[in-house]
Scaffold this active site. Sequence first.
Site, PDB file in Angstrom:
ATOM      1  N   TYR A 144      -3.019  -9.449 -14.463  1.00 53.75           N
ATOM      2  CA  TYR A 144      -2.317 -10.122 -13.372  1.00 53.75           C
ATOM      3  C   TYR A 144      -3.246 -10.191 -12.174  1.00 53.75           C
ATOM      4  CZ  TYR A 144       1.225 -10.960  -9.750  1.00 53.75           C
ATOM      5  OH  TYR A 144       1.963 -11.472  -8.711  1.00 53.75           O
ATOM      6  N   ASP A 239     -11.631  -8.318 -11.041  1.00 44.62           N
ATOM      7  CA  ASP A 239     -10.496  -8.095 -10.146  1.00 44.62           C
ATOM      8  C   ASP A 239     -10.320  -6.589 -10.010  1.00 44.62           C
ATOM      9  OD1 ASP A 239      -8.100  -7.749  -8.860  1.00 44.62           O
ATOM     10  OD2 ASP A 239      -7.009  -9.228 -10.052  1.00 44.62           O
ATOM     11  N   LYS A 267      -5.594  -3.244  -1.574  1.00 45.52           N
ATOM     12  CA  LYS A 267      -4.957  -1.936  -1.637  1.00 45.52           C
ATOM     13  C   LYS A 267      -5.698  -0.875  -0.823  1.00 45.52           C
ATOM     14  CE  LYS A 267      -2.705  -3.059  -6.013  1.00 45.52           C
ATOM     15  NZ  LYS A 267      -1.395  -3.390  -5.455  1.00 45.52           N
TER      16      LYS A 267
END
Length: 427
Positions: A144, A239, A267
């Site tokens: 994702y 990613d 994050k």
Amino acid sequence: MNNTRSHELFTRASELLPGGVNSPVRAFKSVGGEPFFAERAQGAYLYDVDGNRYIDYVGSWGPMIAGHAHPQVLAAVAETMRHGLSFGVPNALEVTMAEAITRIVPSCEMVRMVNSGTEATLSAIRVARGATGRSRIVKFEGCYHGHGDSFLVKAGSGALTLGLPNSPGVPSALADLTLTLPYNDFDAASALFDEVGDEIAGLIIEPIVGNANCILPRDGYLQHLRELCTKYGALLIFDEVMTGFRVALGGAQQRYGIVPDLSTFGKIIGGGMPVGAYGGRRDLMSQVAPSGPIYQAGTLSGNPVAMAAGLATLELIQAPGFHDALERSTHALCDGLESAARAAGIAFHTTRAPGMFGLYFREGPVESFADALGSDTQRFNRFFHGMLERGVYLAPSAFEAGFVSSAHGEAEIAETIEAARATFATL
């Protein structure tokens, strides 16, 4: 467990927010029931509006690697916000953050700050297409990369949880430009590149899949992808929104010894604030506006308060032995959970990397998205609610990784394992 106020808030929210939430997995739809509403957090713990306390293994979905409300992070935020929340012009902390990222992650010779992981991945794909003059991208089942149109093709995470692997609203013409491979399948990757390699702008991958729970790469797999991209002139994009600065200081690319062309982050570099970044080779990043013709912009990108929180967090995790201790804690947790499951006669398997883990109600190993789908999700749902009732908060989906922070000490892990023993006994 009292949930009166959370129920009231969810009822109000459901009238005004789609599904009562601002991000789908928070709705608890895949595990059933209603979400609790947080009031505060400290260290390894979340506290809800009804006064319940939970050992938190979600960590705001990854940023809280040093625990919630760390005094050093809060102090940096408080000091910075005294001077203003946003300026709309460059600030010194943006430069310091760029220096930190490029020093810690050598493959990133230049970097651009954005406001989310989704912005970072969308921008990296634009750079890949702009720099190569090609249109097709490759992604992987179960990975994702945010909710950009190009990525919602056999998507994982929230889209998979809701049973919507292809989202309405994504034009078929755009989806046709996205090619999807099974993760950890050497032959499938080779075959795809042999067929259309000269049409591929970039291949984007979570080097450790964190959105089909937690799947590690097979030995040599990431190197195989690196070699294919190099051979056919496609850009390799890691990613590392989840894995960056977590599974090693320099992320998965340091842990596995791979040099991607572009990387995306989020994050941890925001310390809990909304932040993303993408970076890579200088010749690629220098094509981004205003240096070059590939356009990307963001009003709040490089926000000083977010930069302060991220820089304070990066300082904490560079302490000697930080990631070694994080890895020991992760192993202690996963080993304890597996032992408790065996004692109860439950088919159960964990996967783990420093600071992140996956839980599967099936026998191992789990090396592919198909393996992950073979997990007993109904049993996971019962386990989730049993653990929640016993004061342990896990990700409310069988397809989301869990996170361990430096605030999870021996006492928290022991309490978690005891809660699991009691819960496994009810399954």
